[in-house]
Design a protein around this motif. Structure first.
Motif, PDB file in Angstrom:
ATOM      1  N   VAL A   1       7.174 -30.302 -14.336  1.00  0.00           N
ATOM      2  CA  VAL A   1       6.090 -30.686 -15.241  1.00  0.00           C
ATOM      3  C   VAL A   1       4.802 -30.031 -14.770  1.00  0.00           C
ATOM      4  O   VAL A   1       4.550 -29.916 -13.565  1.00  0.00           O
ATOM      5  N   LEU A   2       3.978 -29.583 -15.745  1.00  0.00           N
ATOM      6  CA  LEU A   2       2.739 -28.876 -15.422  1.00  0.00           C
ATOM      7  C   LEU A   2       1.626 -29.316 -16.364  1.00  0.00           C
ATOM      8  O   LEU A   2       1.678 -29.051 -17.571  1.00  0.00           O
ATOM      9  N   PRO A   3       0.613 -30.015 -15.855  1.00  0.00           N
ATOM     10  CA  PRO A   3      -0.536 -30.385 -16.694  1.00  0.00           C
ATOM     11  C   PRO A   3      -1.258 -29.145 -17.209  1.00  0.00           C
ATOM     12  O   PRO A   3      -1.298 -28.104 -16.552  1.00  0.00           O
ATOM     13  N   GLY A   4      -1.822 -29.271 -18.413  1.00  0.00           N
ATOM     14  CA  GLY A   4      -2.602 -28.186 -18.983  1.00  0.00           C
ATOM     15  C   GLY A   4      -1.796 -27.128 -19.695  1.00  0.00           C
ATOM     16  O   GLY A   4      -2.347 -26.102 -20.107  1.00  0.00           O
ATOM     17  N   LEU A   5      -0.500 -27.345 -19.868  1.00  0.00           N
ATOM     18  CA  LEU A   5       0.350 -26.357 -20.531  1.00  0.00           C
ATOM     19  C   LEU A   5       0.008 -26.305 -22.022  1.00  0.00           C
ATOM     20  O   LEU A   5       0.083 -27.305 -22.720  1.00  0.00           O
ATOM     21  N   LYS A   6      -0.344 -25.127 -22.521  1.00  0.00           N
ATOM     22  CA  LYS A   6      -0.792 -24.974 -23.906  1.00  0.00           C
ATOM     23  C   LYS A   6       0.169 -24.167 -24.774  1.00  0.00           C
ATOM     24  O   LYS A   6      -0.055 -24.024 -25.969  1.00  0.00           O
ATOM     25  N   VAL A   7       1.219 -23.623 -24.172  1.00  0.00           N
ATOM     26  CA  VAL A   7       2.104 -22.691 -24.867  1.00  0.00           C
ATOM     27  C   VAL A   7       3.509 -23.254 -24.940  1.00  0.00           C
ATOM     28  O   VAL A   7       3.974 -23.911 -24.001  1.00  0.00           O
ATOM     29  N   LYS A   8       4.196 -22.998 -26.056  1.00  0.00           N
ATOM     30  CA  LYS A   8       5.622 -23.289 -26.169  1.00  0.00           C
ATOM     31  C   LYS A   8       6.364 -21.955 -26.149  1.00  0.00           C
ATOM     32  O   LYS A   8       5.965 -20.998 -26.818  1.00  0.00           O
TER      33      LYS A   8
ATOM     34  N   TYR B   1       7.705 -28.680 -18.478  1.00  0.00           N
ATOM     35  CA  TYR B   1       7.240 -29.587 -19.519  1.00  0.00           C
ATOM     36  C   TYR B   1       5.765 -29.914 -19.329  1.00  0.00           C
ATOM     37  O   TYR B   1       5.291 -30.076 -18.203  1.00  0.00           O
ATOM     38  N   ALA B   2       5.058 -30.045 -20.433  1.00  0.00           N
ATOM     39  CA  ALA B   2       3.712 -30.593 -20.392  1.00  0.00           C
ATOM     40  C   ALA B   2       3.804 -32.104 -20.245  1.00  0.00           C
ATOM     41  O   ALA B   2       4.755 -32.726 -20.739  1.00  0.00           O
ATOM     42  N   PRO B   3       2.838 -32.752 -19.565  1.00  0.00           N
ATOM     43  CA  PRO B   3       2.872 -34.216 -19.459  1.00  0.00           C
ATOM     44  C   PRO B   3       2.918 -34.903 -20.811  1.00  0.00           C
ATOM     45  O   PRO B   3       3.532 -35.966 -20.951  1.00  0.00           O
TER      46      PRO B   3
ATOM     47  N   ASP C   1       7.723 -26.241 -22.551  1.00  0.00           N
ATOM     48  CA  ASP C   1       7.942 -27.254 -23.594  1.00  0.00           C
ATOM     49  C   ASP C   1       6.756 -28.197 -23.678  1.00  0.00           C
ATOM     50  O   ASP C   1       6.322 -28.756 -22.678  1.00  0.00           O
ATOM     51  N   ARG C   2       6.258 -28.390 -24.900  1.00  0.00           N
ATOM     52  CA  ARG C   2       5.186 -29.347 -25.141  1.00  0.00           C
ATOM     53  C   ARG C   2       5.198 -29.739 -26.624  1.00  0.00           C
ATOM     54  O   ARG C   2       5.745 -29.014 -27.460  1.00  0.00           O
ATOM     55  N   PRO C   3       4.638 -30.912 -26.955  1.00  0.00           N
ATOM     56  CA  PRO C   3       4.518 -31.296 -28.362  1.00  0.00           C
ATOM     57  C   PRO C   3       3.493 -30.401 -29.054  1.00  0.00           C
ATOM     58  O   PRO C   3       2.717 -29.717 -28.377  1.00  0.00           O
ATOM     59  N   PRO C   4       3.471 -30.448 -30.399  1.00  0.00           N
ATOM     60  CA  PRO C   4       4.350 -31.213 -31.280  1.00  0.00           C
ATOM     61  C   PRO C   4       5.690 -30.519 -31.473  1.00  0.00           C
ATOM     62  O   PRO C   4       5.854 -29.348 -31.108  1.00  0.00           O
TER      63      PRO C   4
END
Length: 224
Positions: A101-108, A75-77, A48-51
């Protein structure tokens, strides 16, 4: 794997495929996300990450958790910086979600029962397209990628007692998640000055020079 990716590209051009179906528009994406959760019987795993195309909340999850579906979410930060999202996550964790939570997550990504996946093809909300992926080598690869992210992520719902206290533990989780100081203060309802004072005191109590060291010490001590 190359063959599966080639078929995904072809499906994107032609509109459909046996293992991959392309949907367009935020409404259609939302309908598939609802369907995926309603049809899940055992497990839903997500990145999960925005937008967010429709809304940040997921009212279906609590009902699915109540009927025994396991939810594990990474979740991305950046997601925690959106108004209300951290509170929603805490409420879902209270109902049984396992959150990290995982920094650098680019995928939904959302996968139900390891048999159906929904993945937006870009983060561009002006041209919303998503792939519905059924059992295939591509689905297997996405599940393996999710598992890798899960292993590397930091728990947001670390249980048990620890000597640093609940507020400092929440501060520590947000620190090691990669959020900036202003975002952390906003999520915890503190002023930036208070956040910096609490962070300095926390690092000192842990004997850490920076947030990375604090995360290592806390993980080794079983607080994260």
């Amino acid at each position: 794997m190359a063959t599966e990716l080639t078929e995904l590209f072809a499906a994107a051009q032609n509109g459909a495929g046996d293992e991959v179906e392309i949907t367009t528009g935020s409404d259609e994406l939302g309908r598939w996300f609802v369907r995926l959760q309603q049809e899940a019987r055992k497990e839903v795993i997500t990145l999960d990450r925005p937008p967010y195309a429709l809304t940040t909340s997921n009212p279906l999850e609590a009902a699915a958790l109540a009927r025994g579906v396991v939810y594990r979410s990474v979740y991305a930060p950046e997601a925690l910086e959106w108004p209300g999202v951290l509170g929603d996550i805490r409420e879902l964790v209270h109902h049984g979600e396992q959150a990290r939570v995982l920094p650098g997550l680019k995928v939904k990504l959302a996968i139900a029962d390891r048999r159906l996946a929904l993945m937006p093809l870009s983060l561009d909300l002006t041209d919303v397209r998503a792939a519905v992926i059924r059992p295939s080598a591509l689905l297997d690869a996405l599940i393996a990628y999710w598992e890798m992210c899960w292993r590397q992520a930091t728990p947001l719902d670390a249980p048990g007692e620890d000597p640093i206290g609940e507020e400092d533990r929440q501060l520590l989780i947000l620190l090691v998640s990669g959020l900036k100081g202003e975002a952390i203060a906003r999520q915890l309802g503190w002023s930036v000055r208070t956040m910096r004072r609490r962070m300095s005191r926390l690092l000192e109590s842990l004997g850490a020079a920076n947030r990375f060291q604090a995360g290592v010490i806390a993980a080794r001590s079983g607080w994260l």
